[in-house]
Design a protein around this motif. Structure first.
Motif, PDB file in Angstrom:
ATOM      1  N   PRO A  57       1.056 -54.922 -29.876  1.00 23.41           N
ATOM      2  CA  PRO A  57       0.240 -56.094 -29.536  1.00 23.41           C
ATOM      3  C   PRO A  57       1.076 -57.231 -28.968  1.00 23.41           C
ATOM      4  N   THR A  58       0.502 -57.950 -28.013  1.00 18.82           N
ATOM      5  CA  THR A  58       1.119 -59.164 -27.477  1.00 18.82           C
ATOM      6  C   THR A  58       0.101 -60.287 -27.535  1.00 18.82           C
ATOM      7  N   THR A  59       0.567 -61.510 -27.353  1.00 18.93           N
ATOM      8  CA  THR A  59      -0.314 -62.680 -27.476  1.00 18.93           C
ATOM      9  C   THR A  59      -1.106 -62.960 -26.209  1.00 18.93           C
ATOM     10  N   GLU A  60      -0.717 -62.333 -25.095  1.00 22.52           N
ATOM     11  CA  GLU A  60      -1.281 -62.732 -23.803  1.00 22.52           C
ATOM     12  C   GLU A  60      -2.793 -62.635 -23.731  1.00 22.52           C
ATOM     13  N   LEU A  61      -3.343 -61.573 -24.283  1.00 23.09           N
ATOM     14  CA  LEU A  61      -4.779 -61.366 -24.143  1.00 23.09           C
ATOM     15  C   LEU A  61      -5.541 -61.523 -25.455  1.00 23.09           C
ATOM     16  N   LEU A 551       1.330 -53.384 -36.809  1.00 20.96           N
ATOM     17  CA  LEU A 551       2.661 -53.927 -37.087  1.00 20.96           C
ATOM     18  C   LEU A 551       3.467 -52.988 -37.979  1.00 20.96           C
ATOM     19  N   PHE A 552       2.802 -52.397 -38.960  1.00 18.96           N
ATOM     20  CA  PHE A 552       3.503 -51.435 -39.821  1.00 18.96           C
ATOM     21  C   PHE A 552       4.015 -50.247 -39.004  1.00 18.96           C
ATOM     22  N   LEU A 553       3.181 -49.770 -38.091  1.00 20.33           N
ATOM     23  CA  LEU A 553       3.598 -48.643 -37.279  1.00 20.33           C
ATOM     24  C   LEU A 553       4.766 -49.025 -36.365  1.00 20.33           C
TER      25      LEU A 553
END
Length: 929
Positions: A57-61, A551-553
């Protein structure tokens, strides 16, 4: 990592990964090459990469979801205003006011509160079409369509939802609590003679009065009694006794009127016995036409009732509805609509039904029902569509109809805002912008958030920013305002807006998710998990668990990832994990990589461990695994529902109960699940009946536990409470596992405390602790406190805090046994862990009030009311306002509280007192003038 983006999809709050066409992780045909079952010697990181070929995941979208309901800028004022209007409304207005209350309270997400609004709206409904819509809405609210073997037109035993009761005009205020006895009454609806054709030989069957004239159709005659036909209507009376030639002839030719001899024979019989139940449906249709033509009101009503009662399935409803529209017969049309609505949501997928609701001709033909009824109808349909996440063209038409039939400002604003939301999801940003602008012009400030979002989507970031700045500058600040502005901000300012949003409304999920992802991007893994954990501790949702699993993965912790994914699928079995970009066997793949195949005994051991650690997410995951291993263990679905209720996931809990009901293998088991479903919607006596019936069939722990639970919830005297002890003791004698027996012992201890039997209560709690029921520490602490052993009580709660994963409730409870300063520390910690708990705010406010810091005390309560206007908090703030002489504010808070619970005795007294004081002051001022 910079090149890894989320898959842009604004139809949900899920986080998705973007899969580039040129990604090296895809083969020539575009199929992801995912090695789900990696080699055991592979490193954690490489395996994680193989499971996440589309990136992290990223914050952009990341974006918050636009909420599709009314969001008043001052909810307390809106509720106060609603309460006053309901109290002073005439009966015809009351039903729609309760519907408005439903629309306003949707933002709180309290399912029971919303159901009470619908019940009150149905209770005060007068017109048959409105009753039909609201009864169907109540049925849909219970998701009864998910129960196997239950027909949509079945009566569930309660008058307020009965399809037959809905077809009677007028209102009955006791209908909410009234049991329906439609199945035991003699019904004219049960017409086995639909296929019987009336012959001329039947003409005088059982009828003695001699005929004195005949209606002729061709060569056939229907012999009638002139006085009886004349009594049917004025036109017939004029024909048969007036100056017309028919008044002097014994045979009247009706061949040119378009009615069959069978219809005329039926008219003769009806004129004598005033009943139409003997006739075929086709004959009744003719009689209805005849009644309309000759103004026979009683005959018309009888025919409508007969036809309405025969509309029992979708095919017949589709057949009759056109005729009902043509003849403008409200009752028959209502019966057809009832079938369509009680088949929801499935009927939304039926092309014929949707064609009926969406075609322009129907709109014109339905007009005779009135705009109020039609708004209610289309509001319900569009609400179901939005719940089903429909964004199709027919969905837009339903919303457009809702707007067209809206008459009041709130109706127009709601329909326009919802239209904007659906158009936004369809990425038709210009059209969405138009509707959001119209909604905001009607005073719905939140629609400006939709307007700013559409500006942003069209590349006008600064324009979007200015809109949100305008809102913040001109209105009392709310968390959603800063959350929305953060989308258009950058850098430090963006984080400041998100911090302010969380401070004003800690229930908003987007700020936590954004901060977690940005910390992940900055390699601050510990801080990223702390951020998302803060949210999950008090507000569990599939989206938040999915992010944590991701995040765990990413760090290679596949066991924790698997736990969270199992919890996600417990909350929402059809959830598209990782945006649907993963294969269906992801959970199985992770299971194979994480652990060896566990036996049933191993799973039970792990469930006991998680349960004892008050780790509800972990317990959910284990139960999900056990059900996956053996779906036949239906009792585990019931356990799953209990865990979900504890996590405040009521919708998911009821879904599990319905699934358990569907798969029950015995009547006794099904009765228990049915009892819990009834208890959830407030039918306490009916729940008790189900429990006793289950016990009469088979003595079981769950049946006795249900009975005891319901009895304990009723207002009983000491003698009656003692019988709860006996029921729980019977439950403990029945076979069950330690998890459930621990709960029973815990409940038994609580009943002993109510009876003043503290030694027995202590024994019960200690027995519960022996079988690892950790929550019994709280009950034992209460016993010690009542025995004036305050130190021991505090120590007992400390044990619970040390053992439990979920600690907020324990900190709150321990504060009751601590000194003032320590209590304040515990309550501050409880607020940090779970800001939804309102008791800490009330306690701190009371302390401030004791210290004569009135303004600060009110501010403390206002913090909680801003995001959770709960009854007790509103009542306390009203009392503070009264104490400081601000009687108008006290009355407003009382009115808002009574809008949530109109029967709350203490608030009613406070409201009456504040109004009397205000009136006394006004009279004094008037006297001085």
């Amino acid at each position: 990592m910079r090149n890894l983006k989320l898959f842009e999809r604004f139809k949900s709050t899920q986080i998705h990964a973007f899969n580039s066409q040129d990604s090296p992780s895809t083969s020539n045909n575009g199929t992801p090459r995912i090695n789900f079952f990696g080699h055991p010697k592979s490193t954690s990181k490489s395996i994680s990469r193989s499971l996440l070929p589309h990136g992290f995941p990223t914050t952009e979208l990341l974006e918050p979801l636009l909420e599709s309901y009314l969001k008043p800028i001052d909810l307390v004022e809106s509720l106060s205003n609603l309460y006053r209007r309901i109290e002073s409304a005439s009966e015809p207005e009351t039903s729609m006011l309760y519907l408005e209350q439903y629309a306003v309270l949707r933002s709180l997400g309290d399912a029971k509160l919303l159901r009470r609004c619908l019940l009150n709206a149905r209770r005060h409904a007068i017109d048959v079409p409105c009753k039909v819509v609201l009864s169907a809405w109540l049925r849909f609210d219970r998701r009864e369509h998910e129960l196997l073997g239950v027909d949509s037109m079945d009566c569930n035993g309660f008058s307020i939802e009965c399809p037959k009761t809905s077809l009677t005009h007028g209102y009955h205020l006791d209908v909410v609590d009234k049991d329906c006895n439609c199945s035991t009454e003699y019904e004219d609806n049960n017409f086995a003679s639909d296929g019987i054709k009336i012959s001329r030989a039947d003409e005088f069957s059982g009828l003695d009065e001699a005929s004195d004239f005949s209606f002729c159709v061709g060569s056939e005659k229907a012999k009638c009694v002139r006085s009886r036909i004349a009594a049917l209507s004025r036109p017939f009376e004029a024909m048969l006794y007036g100056s017309f030639v028919e008044s002097t002839t014994s045979e009247i030719d009706f061949s040119e009127n378009g009615f069959s001899i069978e219809a005329m024979l039926a008219l003769n019989i009806y004129s004598r016995i005033k009943r139409v139940h003997l006739f075929r449906v086709e004959t009744v249709f003719e009689l209805l036409q005849l009644a309309s033509k000759f103004c026979c009101d009683d005959l018309k009503s009888a025919c409508e009732a007969r036809l309405a009662s025969s509309v029992t399935n979708l095919d017949r409803a589709l057949t009759f509805v056109e005729y009902a529209l043509e003849e403008r017969t409200k009752l028959l049309l209502s019966a057809c609509l009832q079938v369509f609505l009680r088949e929801l949501p499935m009927s939304l997928q039926n092309p014929q039904v949707m064609r009926f609701f969406c075609c322009p001709e129907t709109k014109e033909q339905l007009a005779f029902l009135g705009s109020e009824c039609l708004f209610l109808l289309y509001y319900f349909l569009s609400q179901v569509g939005m719940d089903e996440k429909l964004t199709t063209e027919p969905m837009l038409i339903l919303l457009e109809r809702t707007r067209e039939f809206a008459r009041t400002n709130w109706q127009k604003a709601l329909s326009l805002h919802q239209m904007g939301c659906v158009l936004f999801e369809r990425k038709d940003y210009k059209a969405a912008q138009f509707h959001f602008r119209l909604a905001s012009s009607l005073g719905h400030v939140y629609s400006l958030a939709g307007l700013s979002r559409t500006e942003y989507k069209q590349g006008k970031r600064y324009s979007a920013y200015k809109i949100m700045n305008f809102i913040i500058s001109n209105h009392k600040p709310h968390g959603w305002m800063y959350q929305e502005r953060s989308i258009y901000n950058v850098g430090v300012e963006k984080l400041k807006d998100l911090a302010t949003a969380t401070e004003l409304d800690p229930t908003l999920t987007f700020p936590y998710k954004y901060r977690a992802v940005i910390k992940f991007e900055q390699k601050q893994m510990k801080e990223a998990f702390e951020e998302i954990d803060r949210l999950i501790q008090f507000k569990l949702s599939p989206e938040c668990l999915e992010l944590r699993a991701w995040l765990f993965l990413a760090i290679g912790d596949r066991e924790s990832c698997l736990r969270d994914l199992r919890a996600v699928l417990s909350l929402e079995p059809n959830y598209a994990v990782f945006g649907g970009r993963m294969r269906d066997d992801l959970v199985e793949a992770l299971t194979a990589q994480c652990i060896e195949v566990e036996s049933e005994a191993d799973c039970w051991v792990r469930l006991f461990e998680r349960w004892s650690a008050v780790d509800d997410v972990g317990s959910l995951a284990v139960v999900h695994q056990m059900l996956q291993n053996d779906p036949s263990k239906n009792f585990l679905r019931f356990r799953q529902s209990l865990l979900l209720l504890r996590l405040n996931c009521q919708g998911a809990a009821m879904r599990c109960l319905r699934m358990a009901w569907n798969l029950a293998t015995s009547k006794a088991e099904r009765l228990v699940y049915e009892g819990w479903l009834l208890y959830d919607i407030g039918y306490v006596d009916e729940t008790l009946t189900k429990a006793e019936e289950a016990i009469s069939i088979q003595r079981s722990f769950e049946a006795y536990f249900l009975k005891a639970y319901v009895l304990a919830d009723k207002n009983l005297d000491a003698d009656e409470i003692s019988c709860v002890v006996q029921v729980l003791e019977e439950a403990l004698k029945c076979p069950s596992d330690g998890l459930r027996k621990g709960q029973a012992l815990n409940n038994l201890g609580s009943i002993y405390i109510d009876l003043g039997l503290l030694d027995q209560a202590e024994t019960a709690y200690k027995n519960a602790l022996e079988i690892k029921h950790t929550r019994a520490h709280q009950g034992l602490a209460r016993v010690y406190f009542l025995k004036n052993q305050r130190k021991e009580a505090c120590e007992e709660m400390t044990k619970l805090i040390e053992k439990a994963c979920s600690k907020a409730a324990a900190y709150e409870k321990r504060s009751e046994y601590c000194e003032r300063e320590k209590a304040k520390e515990d309550l501050d910690m409880a607020t940090t862990l779970d800001p939804l708990r309102t008791y800490p705010y009330r306690y701190r406010a009371a302390v401030l009030m004791d210290d004569q810091r009135e303004t600060e005390a009110v501010e403390e309560l206002s913090k909680a009311i801003a995001f959770r206007p709960e009854l007790q908090t509103l009542h306390l703030r009203a009392a503070f306002h009264e104490a400081t002489g601000k009687l108008s504010l006290a009355a407003q808070d009382c009115e808002a509280a009574l809008c949530l619970d109109p029967n709350h005795t203490e608030t009613l007294h406070l409201y009456s007192r504040s109004k009397d004081q205000a009136s006394s002051i006004d009279n004094t001022i008037f006297g001085l003038d």
